[in-house]
Design an enzyme around this catalytic site. Sequence first.
Site, short mmCIF file in Angstrom:
data_model
loop_
_atom_site.label_atom_id
_atom_site.label_comp_id
_atom_site.label_asym_id
_atom_site.label_seq_id
_atom_site.Cartn_x
_atom_site.Cartn_y
_atom_site.Cartn_z
N LYS A 47 0.93 -1.27 -0.05
CA LYS A 47 0.13 0.21 0.06
C LYS A 47 0.90 1.30 -0.04
CE LYS A 47 -3.98 -2.08 2.30
NZ LYS A 47 -5.05 -1.90 3.20
N TYR A 69 -12.56 -2.93 -3.23
CA TYR A 69 -13.08 -2.79 -1.82
C TYR A 69 -14.63 -2.82 -1.91
CZ TYR A 69 -8.50 -1.94 0.41
OH TYR A 69 -7.17 -2.36 1.10
N ASN A 98 -2.18 0.00 6.67
CA ASN A 98 -1.76 -1.18 7.11
C ASN A 98 -0.81 -1.93 6.34
OD1 ASN A 98 -3.73 -1.84 5.95
ND2 ASN A 98 -5.00 -2.82 7.62
N HIS A 111 -2.19 -5.36 1.53
CA HIS A 111 -3.44 -6.05 1.22
C HIS A 111 -3.10 -7.43 0.76
CE1 HIS A 111 -7.12 -7.37 -0.35
NE2 HIS A 111 -6.54 -7.91 -1.46
N GLU A 143 -9.07 -11.09 -7.73
CA GLU A 143 -8.26 -10.02 -7.32
C GLU A 143 -7.20 -10.25 -8.33
OE1 GLU A 143 -7.29 -9.73 -3.17
OE2 GLU A 143 -9.54 -9.22 -2.87
N1 UDP Z 1 -10.21 -0.61 6.70
C1 UDP Z 1 -10.40 0.80 7.41
N2 UDP Z 1 -11.13 0.77 8.54
C2 UDP Z 1 -11.87 -0.09 9.08
C3 UDP Z 1 -11.71 -1.48 8.31
C4 UDP Z 1 -10.88 -1.40 7.26
O1 UDP Z 1 -9.81 1.75 6.99
O2 UDP Z 1 -12.31 -0.16 10.19
C5 UDP Z 1 -9.27 -0.70 5.53
C6 UDP Z 1 -7.92 -1.36 5.68
O3 UDP Z 1 -6.94 -0.45 5.11
C7 UDP Z 1 -8.10 -2.51 5.48
C8 UDP Z 1 -8.99 -2.59 4.34
O4 UDP Z 1 -9.93 -1.33 4.63
O5 UDP Z 1 -6.92 -3.25 5.25
C9 UDP Z 1 -9.85 -3.72 3.82
O6 UDP Z 1 -10.53 -4.08 5.17
P1 UDP Z 1 -10.77 -5.55 5.41
O7 UDP Z 1 -11.76 -5.76 6.39
O8 UDP Z 1 -11.01 -6.57 4.06
O9 UDP Z 1 -9.28 -5.88 5.66
P2 UDP Z 1 -8.22 -6.71 5.55
O10 UDP Z 1 -8.62 -8.22 4.51
O11 UDP Z 1 -7.38 -5.82 4.85
O12 UDP Z 1 -7.58 -7.33 6.86
MG MG Z 2 -9.84 -7.78 3.22
#
Ligand code: UDP
Ligand code: MG
Length: 153
Positions: free
Chosen positions: A9, A49, A112, A115, A126
Amino acid sequence: MERTLVLLKPSTIERALVGEIVNRFEKKGLRIVGMKMMQLTDEILAQHYAHLVKKPFFPILKASMMKTPVIAMCLEGVDAIAVVRYITGYTNGRKADPGTIRGDYCMSNQQNIVHASDSPEAAVEELNRFFRPEEIFDMGDLNLDRLYAVDEL
Ligand code: UDP
Ligand code: MG
């Protein structure tokens, strides 16, 4: 053998952590079979997303994902999808276990670092979204005898 999508990211690019994060996956034994830098757009992020577009934080998330280009990687290995998620750690870096990428490299729930595809279905979808078929390479038997026992392949 599975393939999975990882995005480094903008937080990784901005903090100059690309080499360290790529190194983690390489040292684990995941094979890089595709890798490129690309600028994400409104369209691709609305698809990528889709499960989050209605969330109040989506506009901030989208802006954070467009701040710099990202690096997309296709990683390959036995159970690669689950292994990469395990190495990546819990979404919120403040709660992610030490030893995971998010646990070791970030303090944010949003910025974070990486991805990672979360299921076989998501990985296929994806990878098709981020790579053309000719951008993913077949490494054949390269190093497999060092990475796995014969009955694991
Ligand atoms: N995200 C965020 N706030 C939240 C949850 C998710 O900004 O409360 C962002 C974060 O960057 C995350 C991405 O959205 O990595 C995708 O969310 P997901 O729940 O799919 O988490 P991941 O699969 O990345 O762990
Ligand atoms: Mg995810």
